[in-house]
Scaffold this motif. Structure first.
Motif, PDB file in Angstrom:
ATOM      1  N   LEU A 113       0.807  -1.213   0.000  1.00 30.83           N
ATOM      2  CA  LEU A 113       0.000   0.000   0.000  1.00 30.83           C
ATOM      3  C   LEU A 113       0.837   1.259   0.000  1.00 30.83           C
ATOM      4  O   LEU A 113       0.522   2.211  -0.688  1.00 30.83           O
ATOM      5  CB  LEU A 113      -0.944   0.009   1.203  1.00 30.83           C
ATOM      6  N   LEU A 114       1.881   1.298   0.810  1.00 28.68           N
ATOM      7  CA  LEU A 114       2.713   2.490   0.858  1.00 28.68           C
ATOM      8  C   LEU A 114       4.060   2.144   1.453  1.00 28.68           C
ATOM      9  O   LEU A 114       4.246   1.104   2.064  1.00 28.68           O
ATOM     10  CB  LEU A 114       2.062   3.609   1.670  1.00 28.68           C
ATOM     11  N   THR A 115       4.981   3.035   1.238  1.00 25.04           N
ATOM     12  CA  THR A 115       6.292   2.961   1.880  1.00 25.04           C
ATOM     13  C   THR A 115       6.677   4.383   2.243  1.00 25.04           C
ATOM     14  O   THR A 115       6.074   5.334   1.762  1.00 25.04           O
ATOM     15  CB  THR A 115       7.345   2.307   0.962  1.00 25.04           C
ATOM     16  N   TYR A 116       7.633   4.513   3.094  1.00 27.83           N
ATOM     17  CA  TYR A 116       8.120   5.842   3.425  1.00 27.83           C
ATOM     18  C   TYR A 116       9.629   5.824   3.462  1.00 27.83           C
ATOM     19  O   TYR A 116      10.244   4.789   3.660  1.00 27.83           O
ATOM     20  CB  TYR A 116       7.537   6.363   4.733  1.00 27.83           C
ATOM     21  N   LYS A 117      10.203   6.982   3.237  1.00 25.94           N
ATOM     22  CA  LYS A 117      11.647   7.134   3.302  1.00 25.94           C
ATOM     23  C   LYS A 117      12.000   7.754   4.636  1.00 25.94           C
ATOM     24  O   LYS A 117      11.371   8.701   5.072  1.00 25.94           O
ATOM     25  CB  LYS A 117      12.154   8.043   2.181  1.00 25.94           C
ATOM     26  N   ALA A 118      13.002   7.196   5.252  1.00 25.68           N
ATOM     27  CA  ALA A 118      13.513   7.756   6.499  1.00 25.68           C
ATOM     28  C   ALA A 118      15.022   7.830   6.387  1.00 25.68           C
ATOM     29  O   ALA A 118      15.637   7.053   5.653  1.00 25.68           O
ATOM     30  CB  ALA A 118      13.107   6.875   7.681  1.00 25.68           C
ATOM     31  N   ASP A 119      15.596   8.782   7.086  1.00 24.21           N
ATOM     32  CA  ASP A 119      17.050   8.852   7.100  1.00 24.21           C
ATOM     33  C   ASP A 119      17.584   7.564   7.708  1.00 24.21           C
ATOM     34  O   ASP A 119      17.119   7.114   8.745  1.00 24.21           O
ATOM     35  CB  ASP A 119      17.523  10.045   7.930  1.00 24.21           C
ATOM     36  N   PHE A 120      18.526   6.954   7.038  1.00 27.73           N
ATOM     37  CA  PHE A 120      19.143   5.738   7.535  1.00 27.73           C
ATOM     38  C   PHE A 120      20.518   6.093   8.059  1.00 27.73           C
ATOM     39  O   PHE A 120      21.366   6.559   7.317  1.00 27.73           O
ATOM     40  CB  PHE A 120      19.250   4.691   6.418  1.00 27.73           C
ATOM     41  N   ARG A 121      20.706   5.907   9.318  1.00 31.29           N
ATOM     42  CA  ARG A 121      21.989   6.220   9.942  1.00 31.29           C
ATOM     43  C   ARG A 121      22.646   4.915  10.330  1.00 31.29           C
ATOM     44  O   ARG A 121      22.081   4.129  11.081  1.00 31.29           O
ATOM     45  CB  ARG A 121      21.787   7.113  11.151  1.00 31.29           C
ATOM     46  N   ALA A 122      23.825   4.687   9.806  1.00 30.00           N
ATOM     47  CA  ALA A 122      24.538   3.450  10.073  1.00 30.00           C
ATOM     48  C   ALA A 122      25.824   3.749  10.837  1.00 30.00           C
ATOM     49  O   ALA A 122      26.366   4.839  10.770  1.00 30.00           O
ATOM     50  CB  ALA A 122      24.880   2.755   8.756  1.00 30.00           C
ATOM     51  N   VAL A 123      26.283   2.751  11.534  1.00 31.25           N
ATOM     52  CA  VAL A 123      27.558   2.815  12.238  1.00 31.25           C
ATOM     53  C   VAL A 123      28.402   1.665  11.720  1.00 31.25           C
ATOM     54  O   VAL A 123      27.981   0.507  11.775  1.00 31.25           O
ATOM     55  CB  VAL A 123      27.377   2.688  13.769  1.00 31.25           C
ATOM     56  N   ALA A 124      29.563   1.972  11.201  1.00 25.15           N
ATOM     57  CA  ALA A 124      30.480   0.935  10.734  1.00 25.15           C
ATOM     58  C   ALA A 124      31.447   0.606  11.863  1.00 25.15           C
ATOM     59  O   ALA A 124      32.010   1.501  12.503  1.00 25.15           O
ATOM     60  CB  ALA A 124      31.249   1.418   9.504  1.00 25.15           C
ATOM     61  N   LEU A 125      31.640  -0.667  12.117  1.00 27.78           N
ATOM     62  CA  LEU A 125      32.483  -1.127  13.212  1.00 27.78           C
ATOM     63  C   LEU A 125      33.553  -2.063  12.688  1.00 27.78           C
ATOM     64  O   LEU A 125      33.336  -2.768  11.706  1.00 27.78           O
ATOM     65  CB  LEU A 125      31.648  -1.876  14.257  1.00 27.78           C
ATOM     66  N   VAL A 126      34.683  -2.073  13.355  1.00 29.04           N
ATOM     67  CA  VAL A 126      35.727  -3.059  13.064  1.00 29.04           C
ATOM     68  C   VAL A 126      36.104  -3.736  14.378  1.00 29.04           C
ATOM     69  O   VAL A 126      35.917  -3.175  15.463  1.00 29.04           O
ATOM     70  CB  VAL A 126      36.990  -2.428  12.419  1.00 29.04           C
ATOM     71  N   ALA A 127      36.598  -4.940  14.288  1.00 30.30           N
ATOM     72  CA  ALA A 127      37.001  -5.680  15.483  1.00 30.30           C
ATOM     73  C   ALA A 127      38.175  -4.963  16.161  1.00 30.30           C
ATOM     74  O   ALA A 127      39.096  -4.498  15.493  1.00 30.30           O
ATOM     75  CB  ALA A 127      37.411  -7.092  15.108  1.00 30.30           C
ATOM     76  N   ALA A 128      38.116  -4.879  17.474  1.00 32.17           N
ATOM     77  CA  ALA A 128      39.156  -4.181  18.234  1.00 32.17           C
ATOM     78  C   ALA A 128      40.533  -4.788  17.999  1.00 32.17           C
ATOM     79  O   ALA A 128      41.528  -4.068  17.959  1.00 32.17           O
ATOM     80  CB  ALA A 128      38.817  -4.195  19.726  1.00 32.17           C
ATOM     81  N   LYS A 129      40.583  -6.083  17.830  1.00 28.79           N
ATOM     82  CA  LYS A 129      41.871  -6.755  17.627  1.00 28.79           C
ATOM     83  C   LYS A 129      42.113  -7.104  16.163  1.00 28.79           C
ATOM     84  O   LYS A 129      43.049  -7.835  15.851  1.00 28.79           O
ATOM     85  CB  LYS A 129      41.923  -8.013  18.484  1.00 28.79           C
ATOM     86  N   GLY A 130      41.284  -6.593  15.283  1.00 27.18           N
ATOM     87  CA  GLY A 130      41.422  -6.879  13.859  1.00 27.18           C
ATOM     88  C   GLY A 130      42.494  -6.025  13.185  1.00 27.18           C
ATOM     89  O   GLY A 130      43.023  -5.080  13.776  1.00 27.18           O
ATOM     90  N   PRO A 131      42.768  -6.306  11.905  1.00 30.16           N
ATOM     91  CA  PRO A 131      43.824  -5.611  11.189  1.00 30.16           C
ATOM     92  C   PRO A 131      43.421  -4.240  10.657  1.00 30.16           C
ATOM     93  O   PRO A 131      44.269  -3.488  10.186  1.00 30.16           O
ATOM     94  CB  PRO A 131      44.147  -6.564  10.044  1.00 30.16           C
ATOM     95  N   TYR A 132      42.146  -3.881  10.724  1.00 30.67           N
ATOM     96  CA  TYR A 132      41.693  -2.629  10.101  1.00 30.67           C
ATOM     97  C   TYR A 132      41.546  -1.521  11.111  1.00 30.67           C
ATOM     98  O   TYR A 132      41.075  -1.711  12.228  1.00 30.67           O
ATOM     99  CB  TYR A 132      40.357  -2.868   9.387  1.00 30.67           C
TER     100      TYR A 132
END
Length: 134
Positions: A113-132
């Motif tokens: 019937l309908l959809t709506y747009k909302a701001d999508f806020r994402a958080v990118a995470l890396v492993a604390a002990k990872g290489p990145y």
């Protein structure tokens, strides 16, 4: 395919809830309201049940007044259970994610019937002990 209303901005949730109300009224005008015990709005479990019920309380109250029948706002403990309930056509209207909406459309004959747009806020995470690192 059905036309979709698209809203953007701070008031998009209010506009979406209002649109659901309008759609609910239109749907029930096509059906005999006296033959319906209650109108069930299913909301995907994107947060706690308590918060979902609080968020949709204004819609529930307005629909009950406009339709003259009880309106139930329901959710599920998780997305899998919500999808199963949708496939069983427990909901008169389902407010859910895009992928579950498509599932309910193809496998349970729901109509978008309908959809709506909302701001999508994402958080990118890396492993604390990872290489990145940043």
């Amino acid at each position: 395919m059905a036309n979709h209303l698209k809203f953007k901005g701070v008031n998009s949730m209010k506009k979406t809830l209002f649109s659901l109300f309008v759609i609910g009224v239109l749907l029930l005008n096509v059906t005999s309201v006296s033959a319906i015990d209650s109108f069930v709005v299913g909301v995907a479990p994107h947060t706690s049940a308590r918060i979902i019920l609080e968020m949709y309380q204004p819609l529930r109250l307005h629909l009950e007044k406009a339709l003259g029948i009880p309106v139930d706002i329901v959710t599920a403990p998780n997305f899998d259970q919500f999808a199963l309930r949708g496939l069983d056509q427990v909901f008169d209207i389902a407010v859910t994610t895009g992928q579950q909406a498509r599932l309910l459309q193809t496998d349970a004959d729901y109509i978008p019937l309908l959809t709506y747009k909302a701001d999508f806020r994402a958080v990118a995470l890396v492993a604390a002990k990872g290489p990145y690192r940043t």
